[in-house]
Write a protein that holds these residues in place. Sequence first.
Motif, mmCIF file in Angstrom:
data_model
loop_
_atom_site.group_PDB
_atom_site.id
_atom_site.type_symbol
_atom_site.label_atom_id
_atom_site.label_comp_id
_atom_site.label_asym_id
_atom_site.label_seq_id
_atom_site.Cartn_x
_atom_site.Cartn_y
_atom_site.Cartn_z
ATOM 1 N N MET A 1 -12.485 42.934 71.570
ATOM 2 C CA MET A 1 -13.239 44.255 71.235
ATOM 3 C C MET A 1 -12.328 45.352 71.247
ATOM 4 S SD MET A 1 -16.244 43.063 70.015
ATOM 5 C CE MET A 1 -16.724 44.593 69.639
ATOM 6 N N GLU A 2 -11.697 45.217 72.394
ATOM 7 C CA GLU A 2 -10.784 46.826 72.306
ATOM 8 C C GLU A 2 -9.572 46.677 71.382
ATOM 9 O OE1 GLU A 2 -8.770 48.979 76.053
ATOM 10 O OE2 GLU A 2 -10.083 47.457 76.572
ATOM 11 N N ALA A 3 -9.079 45.309 70.859
ATOM 12 C CA ALA A 3 -7.989 45.217 69.972
ATOM 13 C C ALA A 3 -8.605 45.589 68.502
ATOM 14 C CB ALA A 3 -7.377 43.950 69.882
ATOM 15 N N LEU A 4 -9.669 45.270 68.251
ATOM 16 C CA LEU A 4 -10.253 45.692 67.007
ATOM 17 C C LEU A 4 -10.698 47.246 66.966
ATOM 18 C CD1 LEU A 4 -11.880 45.037 64.420
ATOM 19 C CD2 LEU A 4 -13.926 44.493 65.817
ATOM 20 N N GLY A 5 -11.079 47.683 68.238
ATOM 21 C CA GLY A 5 -11.150 49.099 68.277
ATOM 22 C C GLY A 5 -10.219 49.787 67.993
ATOM 23 N N ARG A 6 -8.884 49.424 68.598
ATOM 24 C CA ARG A 6 -7.832 50.154 68.359
ATOM 25 C C ARG A 6 -7.424 50.201 66.996
ATOM 26 N NH1 ARG A 6 -3.555 51.382 71.901
ATOM 27 N NH2 ARG A 6 -4.458 50.148 73.590
ATOM 28 N N ARG A 7 -7.443 49.059 66.450
ATOM 29 C CA ARG A 7 -7.081 49.169 64.683
ATOM 30 C C ARG A 7 -8.119 49.938 64.177
ATOM 31 N NH1 ARG A 7 -6.701 43.517 65.543
ATOM 32 N NH2 ARG A 7 -8.682 43.019 64.225
ATOM 33 N N ILE A 8 -9.556 50.209 64.409
ATOM 34 C CA ILE A 8 -10.432 50.880 63.639
ATOM 35 C C ILE A 8 -10.066 52.508 63.943
ATOM 36 C CG2 ILE A 8 -12.804 51.850 63.635
ATOM 37 C CD1 ILE A 8 -13.571 48.624 64.159
ATOM 38 N N GLY A 9 -9.765 52.553 65.158
ATOM 39 C CA GLY A 9 -9.520 54.076 65.730
ATOM 40 C C GLY A 9 -8.169 54.578 64.903
ATOM 41 N N GLU A 10 -7.318 53.714 64.683
ATOM 42 C CA GLU A 10 -6.041 54.346 64.246
ATOM 43 C C GLU A 10 -6.215 54.513 62.546
ATOM 44 O OE1 GLU A 10 -3.435 50.777 64.321
ATOM 45 O OE2 GLU A 10 -2.888 51.291 66.686
ATOM 46 N N SER A 11 -7.225 54.103 61.981
ATOM 47 C CA SER A 11 -7.624 54.734 60.661
ATOM 48 C C SER A 11 -8.868 55.612 60.801
ATOM 49 C CB SER A 11 -8.099 53.419 59.774
ATOM 50 O OG SER A 11 -9.322 52.959 60.179
ATOM 51 N N LEU A 12 -9.152 56.162 61.633
ATOM 52 C CA LEU A 12 -10.398 57.405 61.645
ATOM 53 C C LEU A 12 -9.876 58.734 61.442
ATOM 54 C CD1 LEU A 12 -12.747 55.710 64.169
ATOM 55 C CD2 LEU A 12 -13.158 55.696 61.871
ATOM 56 N N VAL A 13 -10.565 59.620 61.076
ATOM 57 C CA VAL A 13 -10.099 60.854 60.844
ATOM 58 C C VAL A 13 -11.481 61.788 61.328
ATOM 59 C CG1 VAL A 13 -8.723 60.476 58.765
ATOM 60 C CG2 VAL A 13 -11.005 61.152 58.300
ATOM 61 N N ALA A 14 -11.106 63.125 61.356
ATOM 62 C CA ALA A 14 -12.345 63.973 61.805
ATOM 63 C C ALA A 14 -13.223 64.037 60.834
ATOM 64 C CB ALA A 14 -11.680 65.633 61.930
ATOM 65 N N GLY A 15 -14.561 64.130 61.159
ATOM 66 C CA GLY A 15 -15.667 63.645 60.484
ATOM 67 C C GLY A 15 -16.279 62.376 60.281
ATOM 68 N N ASP A 16 -15.554 61.423 60.715
ATOM 69 C CA ASP A 16 -16.006 60.191 60.673
ATOM 70 C C ASP A 16 -17.026 60.052 61.671
ATOM 71 O OD1 ASP A 16 -14.460 59.024 58.424
ATOM 72 O OD2 ASP A 16 -13.017 58.421 60.134
ATOM 73 N N LEU A 17 -18.197 59.357 61.339
ATOM 74 C CA LEU A 17 -19.574 58.859 62.155
ATOM 75 C C LEU A 17 -19.614 57.468 62.250
ATOM 76 C CD1 LEU A 17 -21.927 59.618 63.753
ATOM 77 C CD2 LEU A 17 -22.953 60.170 61.628
#
Length: 142
Positions: free
Chosen positions: A1-17
Amino acid sequence: MEALGRRIGESLVAGDLIVLTGALGAGKTTLTRGIGAGLGVRGPVQSPTFVIARTHPSLVSGPALIHVDAYRLGSAAELDDLDLDVDGSVVIVEWGQGMVDGLRDHWWEIEIERPTGEDVGGVADDDLDGDTTRHIRITSHP
């Protein structure tokens, strides 16, 4: 779960919910910890159950992560009353199903399903380890 989260986090920008749904122990906070790592925010990222919302500032000049536990909130109005910086931050709301519609025009829902003991032959839920396979569904909302 943490590895998936890291990949998701790398693509997020301000304003993402993002709204996280899933049973207790499904991995919502672990996923958020990974998202925080991918964003490069100050940790530790842990459950905000008792403070309702916790802000993790960026360590790399990116957006802050606001981690919300809406479990004890009674309505979307109570979530709105927190006056979260949804435009300048990445906001993760655990237990936020049905509460974020007015915060942003577009948001993501990540549903996490973790097998229970009944699903794997009557094993006690406490005996399932952290490596138990999860099923993830990501849905974009208008």
